[in-house]
Design an enzyme around this catalytic site. Structure first.
Site, mmCIF file in Angstrom:
data_model
loop_
_atom_site.group_PDB
_atom_site.id
_atom_site.type_symbol
_atom_site.label_atom_id
_atom_site.label_comp_id
_atom_site.label_asym_id
_atom_site.label_seq_id
_atom_site.Cartn_x
_atom_site.Cartn_y
_atom_site.Cartn_z
ATOM 1 N N THR A 52 -6.262 22.572 7.641
ATOM 2 C CA THR A 52 -7.555 23.292 7.407
ATOM 3 C C THR A 52 -8.725 23.272 8.446
ATOM 4 O OG1 THR A 52 -7.061 23.493 5.177
ATOM 5 C CG2 THR A 52 -9.207 24.219 5.998
ATOM 6 N N TYR A 111 -3.507 32.687 -2.242
ATOM 7 C CA TYR A 111 -3.890 34.111 -2.572
ATOM 8 C C TYR A 111 -2.862 34.737 -3.357
ATOM 9 C CZ TYR A 111 -5.478 39.061 -1.450
ATOM 10 O OH TYR A 111 -5.736 40.151 -1.423
ATOM 11 N N TYR A 122 0.201 19.523 -0.154
ATOM 12 C CA TYR A 122 -1.289 19.631 -0.088
ATOM 13 C C TYR A 122 -1.733 20.820 -1.227
ATOM 14 C CZ TYR A 122 -5.583 20.719 2.216
ATOM 15 O OH TYR A 122 -7.008 20.738 2.621
ATOM 16 N N ARG A 167 -9.490 26.337 -2.152
ATOM 17 C CA ARG A 167 -9.027 27.406 -1.061
ATOM 18 C C ARG A 167 -7.884 28.146 -1.560
ATOM 19 N NH1 ARG A 167 -11.314 26.557 3.865
ATOM 20 N NH2 ARG A 167 -12.629 24.427 4.174
ATOM 21 N N LYS A 175 -1.154 15.530 -0.854
ATOM 22 C CA LYS A 175 -2.597 15.319 -0.303
ATOM 23 C C LYS A 175 -3.177 16.051 -1.327
ATOM 24 C CE LYS A 175 -6.093 16.827 2.810
ATOM 25 N NZ LYS A 175 -6.303 17.682 4.158
ATOM 26 N N ILE A 234 -6.116 11.724 3.923
ATOM 27 C CA ILE A 234 -6.160 12.468 5.061
ATOM 28 C C ILE A 234 -7.796 12.759 5.238
ATOM 29 C CG2 ILE A 234 -5.374 14.441 6.125
ATOM 30 C CD1 ILE A 234 -2.888 13.723 4.917
#
Length: 292
Positions: free
Chosen positions: A46, A109, A135, A140, A164, A206
């Site tokens: 990202t 989404y 992840y 998001r 993550k 990370i």
């Protein structure tokens, strides 16, 4: 997979004023992080503005980092999305010979069920020639991948080696740490919680801010891995405000402003993101000057 213990950094994609990729700045950034003891590098996450770089640019960026790195640090490449077939096609058509793992975001989404998330990563696991770091970033993606789904994937597929976790939820981190199988890594994706998670048994982070403060951040995480809470928190308290600042507007505008202040790269971002405001840039300058 001890190569993913410690501090990885989610590299930005530096841009020139015309918004073309600034490969000279990318070289400088990679060298800066390697020379300051970061454990591994993450490409096209990202923070790398992966959603606004082209497929051709992604290949060029990856090849450039591979060349500059020259085998010195493990490399992780972001390959993920909400179209499972497209993710599989990208894995099958990408040269992963110099990549140590892929970082794959949970589908965004589309808002799949937990079973849909499991099936998505099951399909990816079956084709990936390299280990997979899941992840989870519900802020998001708009859908949280629950701990039981992560643990189920960790138990069922040997090449799914880590998550993550970036839900900024301490309770969820602790649940993952409690239930994870041996050898599975819980990696913080929240810079503000990275030390807390590491001290609780996590494998590190990370990081976004880590690429601007690689020595401070990696030293802090190594102390956390050693369970030295006193000394690690002394470092954490000195960088706590700058962590808050870089996320106060948007990511990666904040970290790009910090790296610009350090004369590593320019602050340019691609729309729909906009550069950090003058107020944020000034605040970052003050904090960086105080850190020396």
């Amino acid at each position: 997979m001890t190569k993913f213990v410690g501090t990885g950094v989610a590299l930005i994609t530096p841009f020139n004023k015309d918004l073309s990729v600034d490969f000279d700045a990318l070289t400088k950034l990679v060298e800066y992080n390697i020379s300051n003891s970061i454990e591994y590098l993450v490409i096209s996450g990202t923070t790398g503005e992966s959603v606004t770089i082209t497929k051709e640019e992604k290949v060029s960026i990856t090849n450039h980092i591979v060349k500059v790195n020259d085998g010195r640090l493990p490399l992780v490449l972001g390959i993920g999305g909400n179209n499972t077939k497209e993710v599989i096609d990208e894995i099958n058509t990408t040269d992963l010979s110099n990549i140590d793992a892929i970082l794959s975001v949970s589908p965004y989404y589309s808002k799949p069920t937990q079973e849909g998330m499991y099936a998505h990563f099951e399909a990816i696991s079956k084709v990936s020639p390299v280990p997979i770091i899941l992840y989870n970033v519900p802020g998001r993606t708009s859908k949280n991948m629950l701990p039981e789904t992560v643990i189920r994937l960790a138990n069922d597929f040997d090449n799914i080696i880590a998550v993550k976790e970036a839900g900024n939820n301490v309770g969820q981190y602790l649940e993952l740490l409690r239930d994870k199988p041996k050898g599975f890594h819980i990696i913080s994706g929240d810079d503000d919680l990275a030390l807390t998670v590491t001290l609780a048994g996590g494998s590190g982070v990370i990081s976004v801010i880590g690429q601007a403060l690689p020595k401070e951040f990696s030293d802090m995480i190594r102390l956390g891995i050693e369970k030295n809470a006193k000394d690690s928190y002394e470092i954490h308290f000195t960088i706590m405000e700058i962590i808050n600042l870089i996320f106060s507007e948007n990511n990666p505008a904040g970290i790009k402003a910090a790296l610009s202040a350090l004369n590593i790269s320019k602050p340019h971002v691609r729309l729909p993101l906009v550069e950090a405001t003058v107020n944020l840039k000034n605040a970052l300058d003050i904090e960086l000057n105080q850190l020396g």
